[in-house]
Design a protein around this motif. Structure first.
Motif, short mmCIF file in Angstrom:
data_model
loop_
_atom_site.label_atom_id
_atom_site.label_comp_id
_atom_site.label_asym_id
_atom_site.label_seq_id
_atom_site.Cartn_x
_atom_site.Cartn_y
_atom_site.Cartn_z
N GLU A 152 0.82 -1.21 0.00
CA GLU A 152 0.00 0.00 0.00
C GLU A 152 0.85 1.26 0.00
O GLU A 152 0.32 2.36 -0.15
CB GLU A 152 -0.91 0.00 1.23
N TYR A 153 2.14 1.11 0.19
CA TYR A 153 3.03 2.27 0.26
C TYR A 153 3.83 2.38 -1.04
O TYR A 153 4.29 1.39 -1.58
CB TYR A 153 3.96 2.14 1.47
N HIS A 154 4.00 3.61 -1.49
CA HIS A 154 4.58 3.85 -2.79
C HIS A 154 6.05 4.27 -2.74
O HIS A 154 6.77 4.10 -3.72
CB HIS A 154 3.77 4.93 -3.52
N TYR A 155 6.45 4.85 -1.61
CA TYR A 155 7.80 5.38 -1.52
C TYR A 155 8.45 4.85 -0.24
O TYR A 155 7.80 4.77 0.81
CB TYR A 155 7.78 6.91 -1.50
N TRP A 156 9.74 4.54 -0.34
CA TRP A 156 10.46 3.94 0.78
C TRP A 156 11.82 4.59 0.97
O TRP A 156 12.47 5.00 0.00
CB TRP A 156 10.67 2.44 0.51
N GLY A 157 12.23 4.66 2.22
CA GLY A 157 13.59 5.07 2.51
C GLY A 157 14.52 3.88 2.46
O GLY A 157 14.10 2.74 2.18
N GLN A 158 15.80 4.12 2.73
CA GLN A 158 16.81 3.07 2.66
C GLN A 158 16.89 2.25 3.94
O GLN A 158 17.50 1.17 3.94
CB GLN A 158 18.17 3.69 2.35
N GLY A 159 16.31 2.75 5.00
CA GLY A 159 16.30 2.00 6.25
C GLY A 159 17.37 2.43 7.23
O GLY A 159 18.41 2.99 6.84
N THR A 160 17.11 2.18 8.49
CA THR A 160 18.09 2.43 9.54
C THR A 160 18.06 1.23 10.50
O THR A 160 16.98 0.76 10.87
CB THR A 160 17.80 3.75 10.28
N GLN A 161 19.23 0.73 10.84
CA GLN A 161 19.32 -0.49 11.64
C GLN A 161 19.15 -0.20 13.12
O GLN A 161 19.77 0.72 13.66
CB GLN A 161 20.67 -1.17 11.41
N VAL A 162 18.32 -1.01 13.76
CA VAL A 162 18.14 -0.95 15.22
C VAL A 162 18.55 -2.31 15.78
O VAL A 162 18.04 -3.34 15.34
CB VAL A 162 16.68 -0.63 15.60
N THR A 163 19.46 -2.30 16.72
CA THR A 163 19.92 -3.53 17.35
C THR A 163 19.75 -3.41 18.86
O THR A 163 20.27 -2.47 19.47
CB THR A 163 21.39 -3.80 17.02
N VAL A 164 19.01 -4.35 19.44
CA VAL A 164 18.75 -4.33 20.87
C VAL A 164 19.39 -5.56 21.49
O VAL A 164 19.07 -6.69 21.12
CB VAL A 164 17.24 -4.31 21.17
N SER A 165 20.29 -5.35 22.42
CA SER A 165 20.98 -6.45 23.07
C SER A 165 20.36 -6.74 24.44
O SER A 165 19.86 -5.83 25.10
CB SER A 165 22.46 -6.14 23.21
N SER A 166 20.43 -8.01 24.83
CA SER A 166 19.86 -8.40 26.12
C SER A 166 20.84 -8.21 27.25
O SER A 166 22.01 -7.97 27.06
CB SER A 166 19.41 -9.86 26.05
#
Length: 125
Positions: free
Chosen positions: A111-125
């Motif tokens: 349903e979405y027409h435009y996208w960014g390149q993304g940003t990484q999220v890393t959560v450590s325990s």
């Protein structure tokens, strides 16, 4: 065309917070619905949250409710995702997306027409 550039990702410990930003430029009038999606390793891309630009109505994926907040600053043409109480399972590439029309709630990627390149999220325990 709508151009989207995410920022704010990084590495945090469980329980921490991150604020993701998405700078919107170009034909911003075509971004009637803005959303955040994430892509976890081995999983399908899933909707995190969406906001309808005209009304400000927001929608969230079940796992995001109560922890994440989507917002927009129209003066700055910027979309935000405040993420609190992060969990290791929130580790993913997070994408900003824009739709010409309102999506079905958070909506689906198609349903979405435009996208960014993304940003990484890393959560450590």
């Amino acid at each position: 065309q709508v151009h989207l550039v995410e920022s704010g990702g990084g590495s945090v410990q469980a329980g921490g917070s991150l604020l993701l930003s998405c700078a919107v430029s170009g034909d911003t009038y075509r971004s009637n619905c803005m959303g955040w999606f994430r892509h976890r390793p081995g999983k399908e891309r899933e909707g995190v949250a969406a906001i309808y630009s005209g009304t400000g109505v927001t929608y969230y994926g079940d796992y995001a409710k109560g922890r994440f907040t989507i917002s927009q600053d129209n003066a700055k043409n910027t979309l935000y995702l405040q993420m609190n109480s992060l969990k290791p399972e929130d580790t993913a590439m997070y994408y900003c997306a824009a739709a010409v029309r309102e999506a079905s709630g958070v909506g689906y990627p198609y349903e979405y027409h435009y996208w960014g390149q993304g940003t990484q999220v890393t959560v450590s325990s």
